[in-house]
Design a protein around this motif. Sequence first.
Motif, mmCIF file in Angstrom:
data_model
loop_
_atom_site.group_PDB
_atom_site.id
_atom_site.type_symbol
_atom_site.label_atom_id
_atom_site.label_comp_id
_atom_site.label_asym_id
_atom_site.label_seq_id
_atom_site.Cartn_x
_atom_site.Cartn_y
_atom_site.Cartn_z
ATOM 1 N N LEU A 351 70.441 -20.720 60.247
ATOM 2 C CA LEU A 351 69.718 -19.509 60.670
ATOM 3 C C LEU A 351 68.748 -19.063 59.568
ATOM 4 O O LEU A 351 68.828 -17.958 59.045
ATOM 5 N N LYS A 352 67.815 -19.959 59.262
ATOM 6 C CA LYS A 352 66.885 -19.685 58.169
ATOM 7 C C LYS A 352 65.488 -20.159 58.557
ATOM 8 O O LYS A 352 65.311 -21.252 59.109
ATOM 9 N N LEU A 353 64.488 -19.336 58.268
ATOM 10 C CA LEU A 353 63.089 -19.706 58.476
ATOM 11 C C LEU A 353 62.580 -20.385 57.206
ATOM 12 O O LEU A 353 62.597 -19.790 56.127
ATOM 13 N N ASN A 354 62.133 -21.649 57.339
ATOM 14 C CA ASN A 354 61.684 -22.420 56.189
ATOM 15 C C ASN A 354 60.180 -22.652 56.223
ATOM 16 O O ASN A 354 59.600 -22.846 57.299
ATOM 17 N N ILE A 355 59.576 -22.630 55.059
ATOM 18 C CA ILE A 355 58.187 -23.051 54.916
ATOM 19 C C ILE A 355 58.226 -24.529 54.535
ATOM 20 O O ILE A 355 58.576 -24.871 53.408
ATOM 21 N N VAL A 356 57.891 -25.409 55.470
ATOM 22 C CA VAL A 356 57.994 -26.844 55.210
ATOM 23 C C VAL A 356 56.722 -27.390 54.550
ATOM 24 O O VAL A 356 56.736 -28.482 53.980
ATOM 25 N N ASP A 357 55.636 -26.653 54.651
ATOM 26 C CA ASP A 357 54.400 -27.030 53.973
ATOM 27 C C ASP A 357 54.270 -26.170 52.715
ATOM 28 O O ASP A 357 53.822 -25.020 52.773
ATOM 29 N N LYS A 358 54.679 -26.733 51.565
ATOM 30 C CA LYS A 358 54.690 -25.954 50.328
ATOM 31 C C LYS A 358 53.284 -25.529 49.901
ATOM 32 O O LYS A 358 53.117 -24.537 49.188
ATOM 33 N N ASN A 359 52.265 -26.271 50.341
ATOM 34 C CA ASN A 359 50.894 -25.880 50.014
ATOM 35 C C ASN A 359 50.543 -24.520 50.599
ATOM 36 O O ASN A 359 49.688 -23.796 50.081
ATOM 37 N N PHE A 360 51.227 -24.155 51.688
ATOM 38 C CA PHE A 360 51.010 -22.850 52.312
ATOM 39 C C PHE A 360 51.394 -21.721 51.354
ATOM 40 O O PHE A 360 50.719 -20.690 51.269
ATOM 41 N N ILE A 361 52.485 -21.921 50.613
ATOM 42 C CA ILE A 361 52.925 -20.910 49.650
ATOM 43 C C ILE A 361 51.911 -20.797 48.514
ATOM 44 O O ILE A 361 51.604 -19.692 48.042
#
Length: 376
Positions: A351-361
Motif C-alpha cells: 500500500l505504497k505509492l512509488n516514484i519508479v522514474d527517479k529522474n522525476f524526483i
Amino acid sequence: RSDLDIIGINRLILKNAGFQIIVSEKKSSSGKINVKATAGVNLFAKAEGGISYEKESQNETEKKSLELELEDTNDVIKALKSVKFNKIILIEDFHYLKKQTQIDFASALKIYHENSAVMFIIVGVWLEENRLIGLNGDLAGRITSINSDLWSAEDLTRVIENGSRLLNIKFENNLIDKIIQQSFDNVFFVQELCYKICREFRIVKTVAIDAPSDKGLGSFEEGGYEYVEEIDFEDSRFLIKDNFNIETIIKEIIGQQSARYLSLFSQFINVIDEVDSKIFRWIFSAILDIDNSDLINGIPLRKLTECINAAYCIDQKINSGEIRKRLKQLTELQSDKLIKPNIVDFDEALLKLNIVDKNFIIWLDFQNKKNILDSI
C-alpha cells in the motif's frame, strides 16, 4: 503491446520458436524450399528475413501444423518440446500488459516450471518486491526477483571509475560525490551526467597523453586544455576538477523530460469523471507537497491520505479506500495516455505509492512547485 492477452503472448512465443501458420510446404523439383519467416531473439523485437534450405531427397514433403489451443499452456509446452526448444524467453515491458493478462501469464509460469525446462526472463518497471508472486502465490520459491534499480554509492562510484579508465580520464573525488548525490542513486542519470560532462570538456574518445613535460601538460587530441586544468600523472590520466557549474548540465538533462512529466499532471487531472479528476488532483498535489527525500522511499497510503485530508479536505475527509481505488488505476492509465515509461506505480502489497522514474524526483528539485500547483 499493452493489448496482448495470453493467446497473443503464446502466439508470439511459438512464432519466435520457428512455428508458422501454414498447412504444408511443397518442394520444387530442385529440392529447394524458400520460406519467408520472422526471426528474433526478443519476443517484441523482430526482424524480417528469408530462410532457405534443401535436402538430398527430391521427394515431395509435407510439414503439418500441430493442433493446439493457444490458451492452453500445456499445448504450447508440447509444441516447444517437439522442436527441442532450449532457449531463454525474454518478455520485456511486462508492466504495460493489462492486469488480467499479467495474472493469466503468472498462472502459466507455474505450469511452465512444473512441466518443462523452459526459462523466462521477465522485465518490468515497478518497485514492488515480488510482483509476480503477488499475482500468483504459487510462484513462491519458483522465481528469482532482481531489483535492477538498487545501486549503492559504492556501486555508482565503480561505474564512474570503470568508465573513466576506458577514456583515460579521472573525475576529482569531490566531483564524483556531487554526481552521485545529485543522481538519487539512479545509474542511468549518473551515466548521462558523466557523458554530458565529457562532452562539455570535448572528450569524445579515449584521451592520449604523452609523458609529462616541463610545463606539466601532455597532449590532448581533442584540444581541451582550457577546460582540463590539471593532469593526474600518478595514474597518467586527465583529471577533471570540480570547478564548473554542474547544475547547468543537470537542468539540460532533465529538461528533455519536462513535457512528459507535466503531462502526468495534466492528463490525470483532465479525466472525464469529475470525482476522479478531483481526487487525482489531490494525489498529485500531495506529491508536490511531500519532501523529495520521502518520495525516494515511496509514500505510504496512510501518509498520502493524511496529507490530502490536512490540505484539501478540511471540512469533509476522504477515506483511504477512495484514494486507493484511483492509485490502482495509475499503471494502466499511464499506458492508455501514452506516458511511457511509467513515472509512478502503486504497490498493492505494501500500500505504497512509488516514484519508479527517479529522474522525476530530480526534475522536481529544479521546479517551482507552487507554479505547478497553481496550474492544476
